[in-house]
Design a protein around this motif. Sequence first.
Motif, PDB file in Angstrom:
ATOM      1  N   SER A  84      29.567  50.838  47.726  1.00 60.39           N
ATOM      2  CA  SER A  84      30.274  51.177  46.477  1.00 60.39           C
ATOM      3  C   SER A  84      31.347  50.139  46.171  1.00 60.39           C
ATOM      4  O   SER A  84      31.531  49.749  45.020  1.00 60.39           O
ATOM      5  N   SER A  85      32.044  49.694  47.193  1.00 61.36           N
ATOM      6  CA  SER A  85      33.063  48.656  46.995  1.00 61.36           C
ATOM      7  C   SER A  85      32.417  47.379  46.472  1.00 61.36           C
ATOM      8  O   SER A  85      32.950  46.739  45.553  1.00 61.36           O
ATOM      9  N   ASP A  86      31.273  47.031  47.026  1.00 65.05           N
ATOM     10  CA  ASP A  86      30.560  45.837  46.547  1.00 65.05           C
ATOM     11  C   ASP A  86      30.132  46.006  45.093  1.00 65.05           C
ATOM     12  O   ASP A  86      30.230  45.072  44.295  1.00 65.05           O
ATOM     13  N   ARG A  87      29.634  47.209  44.755  1.00 68.72           N
ATOM     14  CA  ARG A  87      29.225  47.463  43.373  1.00 68.72           C
ATOM     15  C   ARG A  87      30.422  47.375  42.442  1.00 68.72           C
ATOM     16  O   ARG A  87      30.327  46.841  41.330  1.00 68.72           O
ATOM     17  N   ILE A  88      31.562  47.879  42.878  1.00 69.22           N
ATOM     18  CA  ILE A  88      32.771  47.822  42.055  1.00 69.22           C
ATOM     19  C   ILE A  88      33.201  46.369  41.867  1.00 69.22           C
ATOM     20  O   ILE A  88      33.558  45.948  40.763  1.00 69.22           O
ATOM     21  N   LYS A  89      33.147  45.574  42.932  1.00 65.18           N
ATOM     22  CA  LYS A  89      33.508  44.153  42.819  1.00 65.18           C
ATOM     23  C   LYS A  89      32.566  43.442  41.859  1.00 65.18           C
ATOM     24  O   LYS A  89      33.005  42.635  41.036  1.00 65.18           O
ATOM     25  N   GLU A  90      31.261  43.738  41.963  1.00 69.54           N
ATOM     26  CA  GLU A  90      30.274  43.115  41.072  1.00 69.54           C
ATOM     27  C   GLU A  90      30.524  43.550  39.628  1.00 69.54           C
ATOM     28  O   GLU A  90      30.452  42.736  38.703  1.00 69.54           O
ATOM     29  N   SER A  91      30.830  44.821  39.434  1.00 65.23           N
ATOM     30  CA  SER A  91      31.123  45.322  38.083  1.00 65.23           C
ATOM     31  C   SER A  91      32.369  44.645  37.526  1.00 65.23           C
ATOM     32  O   SER A  91      32.418  44.289  36.347  1.00 65.23           O
ATOM     33  N   ARG A  92      33.364  44.477  38.351  1.00 59.02           N
ATOM     34  CA  ARG A  92      34.604  43.812  37.922  1.00 59.02           C
ATOM     35  C   ARG A  92      34.317  42.361  37.522  1.00 59.02           C
ATOM     36  O   ARG A  92      34.801  41.884  36.501  1.00 59.02           O
ATOM     37  N   ARG A  93      33.498  41.681  38.328  1.00 57.47           N
ATOM     38  CA  ARG A  93      33.142  40.298  38.017  1.00 57.47           C
ATOM     39  C   ARG A  93      32.389  40.232  36.686  1.00 57.47           C
ATOM     40  O   ARG A  93      32.682  39.392  35.839  1.00 57.47           O
ATOM     41  N   THR A  94      31.454  41.152  36.506  1.00 59.77           N
ATOM     42  CA  THR A  94      30.698  41.199  35.257  1.00 59.77           C
ATOM     43  C   THR A  94      31.622  41.482  34.082  1.00 59.77           C
ATOM     44  O   THR A  94      31.494  40.877  33.014  1.00 59.77           O
ATOM     45  N   MET A  95      32.581  42.396  34.282  1.00 60.86           N
ATOM     46  CA  MET A  95      33.534  42.728  33.224  1.00 60.86           C
ATOM     47  C   MET A  95      34.364  41.498  32.850  1.00 60.86           C
ATOM     48  O   MET A  95      34.576  41.214  31.666  1.00 60.86           O
ATOM     49  N   LEU A  96      34.805  40.731  33.839  1.00 56.87           N
ATOM     50  CA  LEU A  96      35.600  39.537  33.567  1.00 56.87           C
ATOM     51  C   LEU A  96      34.769  38.489  32.828  1.00 56.87           C
ATOM     52  O   LEU A  96      35.270  37.838  31.901  1.00 56.87           O
ATOM     53  N   GLU A  97      33.500  38.336  33.229  1.00 51.75           N
ATOM     54  CA  GLU A  97      32.630  37.388  32.528  1.00 51.75           C
ATOM     55  C   GLU A  97      32.428  37.819  31.082  1.00 51.75           C
ATOM     56  O   GLU A  97      32.455  37.001  30.164  1.00 51.75           O
TER      57      GLU A  97
END
Length: 171
Positions: A84-97
């Motif tokens: 879940s932490s990895d998914r949140i980090k990936e979502s955050r990265r996608t949000m920033l992009e």
Amino acid sequence: MEIRKMDLEARSLQPNVKAVLLAKLREYKSDLNNLKSEVKRIASGNLNPAARDQLLESGMADALMASADQRSRLMMSTDRLNQSSDRIKESRRTMLETEELGVSILQDLHQQRQSLLHAHNTLHGVDDNIGKSKKVLIAMTRRMNRNKWIIGAVIAVLIVAIVLILYFKLK
């Protein structure tokens, strides 16, 4: 800290799994709180050495009695939490992009708006010039028509004068 993460992960799961995991977490929390209070009592020095040894032995026995099943469940929960932490980090990265892309699009739109406003102002200037040119052309056309009538009238007067002169001379 890890128990909080497990609690958050358990709350995000399906209801049937969630209830079982939350019950286990409550049990773990209460065990942890009991152990913490026992450690505080030991640290405060209120216990006599025999009670301290007994407490340490019972704590060790309790720790050794933890089942492999509970450990595997705890490991599964930790793995889920890490996922879940990895998914949140990936979502955050996608949000920033996505945010960067949005900012870039907004900048492009702003430049296009400025270009359109400039073109609009230029068109108004051209429209004003066309209006002035139209007025000049209309005035020129009127003068030309007036000059044609004047020339026509002068020619007619001259023809009438020539005819009259010829008439009186030949008569």
